[in-house]
Design a protein around this motif. Structure first.
Motif, PDB file in Angstrom:
ATOM      1  N   ALA A  30      10.249  -5.575   6.459  1.00 16.61           N
ATOM      2  CA  ALA A  30       9.420  -5.942   5.262  1.00 16.61           C
ATOM      3  C   ALA A  30       8.097  -5.793   5.469  1.00 16.61           C
ATOM      4  CB  ALA A  30       9.743  -7.302   4.900  1.00 16.61           C
ATOM      5  N   VAL A  33       7.175  -1.864   5.543  1.00 17.59           N
ATOM      6  CA  VAL A  33       6.919  -1.568   4.306  1.00 17.59           C
ATOM      7  C   VAL A  33       6.017  -1.799   3.506  1.00 17.59           C
ATOM      8  CG1 VAL A  33       8.215  -1.571   1.929  1.00 17.59           C
ATOM      9  CG2 VAL A  33       9.628  -1.237   3.908  1.00 17.59           C
ATOM     10  N   ALA A  34       5.499  -2.943   3.525  1.00 16.86           N
ATOM     11  CA  ALA A  34       4.356  -3.442   2.884  1.00 16.86           C
ATOM     12  C   ALA A  34       2.918  -3.082   3.460  1.00 16.86           C
ATOM     13  CB  ALA A  34       4.540  -4.775   2.326  1.00 16.86           C
ATOM     14  N   ALA A  37      -0.706  -2.930   2.060  1.00 13.76           N
ATOM     15  CA  ALA A  37      -1.099  -3.358   0.740  1.00 13.76           C
ATOM     16  C   ALA A  37      -1.912  -4.650   0.584  1.00 13.76           C
ATOM     17  CB  ALA A  37       0.395  -3.586   0.158  1.00 13.76           C
ATOM     18  N   ASN A  41      -1.384  -4.475  -5.400  1.00 19.62           N
ATOM     19  CA  ASN A  41      -0.853  -3.057  -5.088  1.00 19.62           C
ATOM     20  C   ASN A  41       0.779  -3.881  -5.435  1.00 19.62           C
ATOM     21  OD1 ASN A  41       1.070  -1.674  -3.197  1.00 19.62           O
ATOM     22  ND2 ASN A  41      -0.926  -0.760  -2.864  1.00 19.62           N
ATOM     23  N   PRO A  42       1.559  -2.796  -5.704  1.00 18.63           N
ATOM     24  CA  PRO A  42       2.843  -3.171  -5.933  1.00 18.63           C
ATOM     25  C   PRO A  42       3.736  -3.405  -4.700  1.00 18.63           C
ATOM     26  CG  PRO A  42       2.420  -0.829  -7.157  1.00 18.63           C
ATOM     27  CD  PRO A  42       1.191  -1.295  -6.278  1.00 18.63           C
ATOM     28  N   ASN A  43       3.369  -3.123  -3.602  1.00 22.19           N
ATOM     29  CA  ASN A  43       3.880  -3.185  -1.973  1.00 22.19           C
ATOM     30  C   ASN A  43       3.703  -4.424  -1.795  1.00 22.19           C
ATOM     31  OD1 ASN A  43       5.605  -0.911  -2.315  1.00 22.19           O
ATOM     32  ND2 ASN A  43       4.077   0.303  -0.999  1.00 22.19           N
ATOM     33  N   TYR A  44       2.612  -5.170  -2.448  1.00 24.88           N
ATOM     34  CA  TYR A  44       2.122  -6.569  -1.719  1.00 24.88           C
ATOM     35  C   TYR A  44       2.962  -7.634  -2.233  1.00 24.88           C
ATOM     36  CZ  TYR A  44      -0.730 -10.586  -0.937  1.00 24.88           C
ATOM     37  OH  TYR A  44      -0.979 -11.752  -0.622  1.00 24.88           O
ATOM     38  N   SER A  45       3.082  -8.634  -1.486  1.00 23.79           N
ATOM     39  CA  SER A  45       3.958  -9.712  -1.701  1.00 23.79           C
ATOM     40  C   SER A  45       3.383 -10.894  -0.847  1.00 23.79           C
ATOM     41  CB  SER A  45       5.506  -9.456  -1.350  1.00 23.79           C
ATOM     42  OG  SER A  45       6.282 -10.789  -1.473  1.00 23.79           O
ATOM     43  N   ASP A  49       2.617 -11.444   3.449  1.00 19.70           N
ATOM     44  CA  ASP A  49       1.030 -11.958   3.991  1.00 19.70           C
ATOM     45  C   ASP A  49       1.422 -13.167   4.580  1.00 19.70           C
ATOM     46  OD1 ASP A  49      -1.412 -11.884   4.045  1.00 19.70           O
ATOM     47  OD2 ASP A  49      -2.035 -12.166   2.136  1.00 19.70           O
TER      48      ASP A  49
END
Length: 73
Positions: A30, A33-34, A37, A41-45, A49
């Motif tokens: 995960a 993939v991010a 980001a 950013n659309p890949n940020y979650s 983080d």
């Protein structure tokens, strides 16, 4: 504290990005993939983080590696 919440105790291992209860390869995947980001950013979650820096970077990978294999209780 939330209204009506009392005596709630739980331990979640830091780095458990997918909330599976275990820091494992899925959490590493995960973050990969991010990686790079930032907020917006659309890949940020927030879940990947791990250090709350608003960017998914090497520090987050380090946290997952440090916690690799931990499980919640």
């Amino acid at each position: 504290t939330a209204v009506g919440a009392a005596n709630i105790n739980f331990n979640l291992p830091n780095g458990d990005c997918d909330n599976s209860g275990e820091v494992d390869a899925a959490d590493v995947d995960a973050i990969v993939v991010a990686f790079g980001a930032v907020v917006g950013n659309p890949n940020y979650s927030v879940s990947v983080d791990a250090d709350g820096s608003s960017e998914v970077d090497a520090a987050d990978i380090d946290i997952v590696i440090q916690g690799f294999g931990l499980v919640d209780d």
